[in-house]
Design a protein around this motif. Sequence first.
Motif, PDB file in Angstrom:
ATOM      1  N   SER A 190       3.944   4.647  -9.299  1.00  0.00           N
ATOM      2  CA  SER A 190       4.806   6.064  -9.256  1.00  0.00           C
ATOM      3  C   SER A 190       5.179   6.401  -8.128  1.00  0.00           C
ATOM      4  O   SER A 190       6.216   6.959  -7.756  1.00  0.00           O
ATOM      5  N   LYS A 218     -12.127   6.931 -13.651  1.00  0.00           N
ATOM      6  CA  LYS A 218     -11.419   7.713 -12.478  1.00  0.00           C
ATOM      7  C   LYS A 218     -11.878   8.650 -11.930  1.00  0.00           C
ATOM      8  O   LYS A 218     -12.214   9.603 -12.852  1.00  0.00           O
ATOM      9  N   THR A 257     -12.704   3.720 -10.129  1.00  0.00           N
ATOM     10  CA  THR A 257     -11.862   3.966  -9.133  1.00  0.00           C
ATOM     11  C   THR A 257     -12.152   5.248  -8.439  1.00  0.00           C
ATOM     12  O   THR A 257     -12.075   6.409  -9.399  1.00  0.00           O
ATOM     13  N   THR A 316       3.212   0.861 -14.527  1.00  0.00           N
ATOM     14  CA  THR A 316       2.972  -0.086 -13.703  1.00  0.00           C
ATOM     15  C   THR A 316       3.947  -1.045 -13.218  1.00  0.00           C
ATOM     16  O   THR A 316       5.005  -0.276 -13.036  1.00  0.00           O
ATOM     17  N   GLU A 360      -7.746  -3.787 -14.595  1.00  0.00           N
ATOM     18  CA  GLU A 360      -8.775  -2.746 -14.472  1.00  0.00           C
ATOM     19  C   GLU A 360     -10.205  -3.549 -14.088  1.00  0.00           C
ATOM     20  O   GLU A 360     -10.427  -4.576 -14.567  1.00  0.00           O
ATOM     21  N   SER A 408      -4.648  -1.499  -8.019  1.00  0.00           N
ATOM     22  CA  SER A 408      -3.444  -0.582  -7.432  1.00  0.00           C
ATOM     23  C   SER A 408      -2.159  -0.886  -7.974  1.00  0.00           C
ATOM     24  O   SER A 408      -1.344   0.304  -7.975  1.00  0.00           O
ATOM     25  N   ASP A 468      -1.234   7.304  -7.632  1.00  0.00           N
ATOM     26  CA  ASP A 468      -0.739   6.059  -8.300  1.00  0.00           C
ATOM     27  C   ASP A 468       0.244   5.473  -7.501  1.00  0.00           C
ATOM     28  O   ASP A 468       1.398   5.804  -7.346  1.00  0.00           O
ATOM     29  N   ASN A 506      -2.037  -1.014 -11.265  1.00  0.00           N
ATOM     30  CA  ASN A 506      -2.225  -1.063 -12.699  1.00  0.00           C
ATOM     31  C   ASN A 506      -2.293  -2.373 -13.574  1.00  0.00           C
ATOM     32  O   ASN A 506      -1.871  -2.333 -14.562  1.00  0.00           O
ATOM     33  N   ARG A 559      -4.775   0.281  -1.533  1.00  0.00           N
ATOM     34  CA  ARG A 559      -3.667   0.822  -1.943  1.00  0.00           C
ATOM     35  C   ARG A 559      -2.503   1.359  -0.960  1.00  0.00           C
ATOM     36  O   ARG A 559      -1.459   1.119  -1.502  1.00  0.00           O
TER      37      ARG A 559
END
Lengths: 350, 350
Positions: free
Chosen positions: A182, B294, B261, B2, B257, B252, A179, B254, A214
């Motif tokens: 994060s 995912k 992924t 996010t 969508e 990437s 993520d 968030n 990413r």
Amino acid sequence: MTVKKRRMARTLRIGDVTVGGGAPVVVQSMTKTDTRDVAATVRQIRTLEDCGCEIVRIAVPDKEAAEALSSIKRGVHIPIIADIHFDHRLAIAAVGAGVDGLRINPGNISQKKHIAAIVRAAKPRGIPIRIGVNAGSLPKSADGGASLPERMVEAALQQIRLLESMDFDLIKVSLKAFDVPSTIEAYQFMARKTLYPLHLGITEAGLPRAGIIRSAVGIGVLLHQGIGDTIRVSLTGDPEEEVVAAYEILKSLNLRERGPTLLSCPTCGRCEVDLVSLAKAVEDRLSTIDRSIKVAVMGCVVNGPGEARSADVGIACGKGRGAIFRKGEVVRTVEEKDFLEVLMEEVVKI
Amino acid sequence: MTVKKRRMARTLRIGDVTVGGGAPVVVQSMTKTDTRDVAATVRQIRTLEDCGCEIVRIAVPDKEAAEALSSIKRGVHIPIIADIHFDHRLAIAAVGAGVDGLRINPGNISQKKHIAAIVRAAKPRGIPIRIGVNAGSLPKSADGGASLPERMVEAALQQIRLLESMDFDLIKVSLKAFDVPSTIEAYQFMARKTLYPLHLGITEAGLPRAGIIRSAVGIGVLLHQGIGDTIRVSLTGDPEEEVVAAYEILKSLNLRERGPTLLSCPTCGRCEVDLVSLAKAVEDRLSTIDRSIKVAVMGCVVNGPGEARSADVGIACGKGRGAIFRKGEVVRTVEEKDFLEVLMEEVVKI
């Protein structure tokens, strides 16, 4: 223009490479061969060296792999880092084999006596240790953190404290997750909490297309904030692609130079030449050139002259003809069939 | 997790698409066909629609192109924006042809009487105007700015003032340069100075590999700061690639969508299966699925179980065998020859 003031991390030496302390951001990758296959591993590292890889990490899943490290080390020029999980004795064996750095994972090596044994091996030789935290393998002891970034930072801080209690400070830290927000938040926390150099990466980022994006977003956001001393782009694919992508990220923020930079317009209904083919041909020809040179390939008069002028060499195309620029001045006007050759002549002159 | 709180821009409607005001970040691209070739242009836009493109821009280099716009408009479903340079009359003709938005460049249309004529056409129909500043075509009037970002912002502000003096506020702004840090700084300035929605992009970013990375870093840094209401990735290549890259950037962080992924490990000397082929095969099979799901494809026991558990469906491979996870639980253990089929069975179940 480049990024805001970089966070001033402590300086580490990994072999002959400096990480932190304002040194240029170092590009890393990792081998994907079977480590026990010395010839294949050396071959892959040499290819990585040719692409500009500055440090390489090697998985050490067992004793045989640890034993292969000394032969691998003799066959390559860049520092090697042993990637250790689960078994602290493999770290000690890797140090004995002459590696330049260790990476251990607090999620699977955390017992004080095991860490102490690693420090006893690494410290006298000045071998740095990366505390490599991964979201996919967090230690139970970090469960107290409320959010994923907090748990990742907590896992790293526990191991930092342990190493510091053993008077060991040759430390680098990474905090990788899939993520991206994060991961960014974890590194931001860590940058405020310690002075140790940070190794940036987005983990399990996927196959090249999505994985590169990413990684570019995550690593790019952090580098733009001045955070990060060494980077690794993790891709499910050839490690050379990781190195090429890493340099493109660094080049985009003017943090490193490497080879030519091609600036080319996306084309549109205004474009009257086959610009995509021209740009590809120019990229091809530039790939044999090492110098950091900026070349512009532009399809029309809107931004063409402006961008071509700002590059070292450029072409602004019109219908069937193009103006060739060198260092901001039009030096020639050429017909479409001569675009590539004349542009490359000017590149060679510089 | 996010990005931080998004900058709250004013809301605009481009056709039936909302830009700004907290709406999802909108994905744009631009046609690369000859606009006068209606069939080719409609075909390209329909392909873009299939990829998720939400607004498309079309170059209008001459009167014939402007006249083609009404036929193009009838053949497509997404809003179209006419890209106008040099000649304000083409903007007026485009509005007459029924476009949903205009882009004008302050570097080549800036006379008050010309802007007034465009506003007289656009305002009664509620057609928004993007002030599209490019570093390659800055107006002389912006020369006062000390740095490139300041000159770009000044060029936009001059045109904003002009439009506001005509009581027109259906405004969007873009400030594109090739230099990523300069582009970021320009948008940051602008985000503080106005409430108008911002269209993000890195211009002349180059061929896909480098261009995607420059765009991901530049657009990613801004989006992560909450800046940006619509994005366009400019690539010297097929416009579909621009749309796919735009969604990957948004995914990437968030912010949007779109489709599945794939999370997959980069493999290393620890991996004992052909993970790259498996990941590619899974990606291929997932490409036919629309749902946001995912899927994790992991090569070893270090992060494998952790990451596979966090995905909707995942596989953590070991030597010749793999554990299949669904919603965090191991549901089956399978042999290598069955990895792909069993994993996809579980995907289909979800």
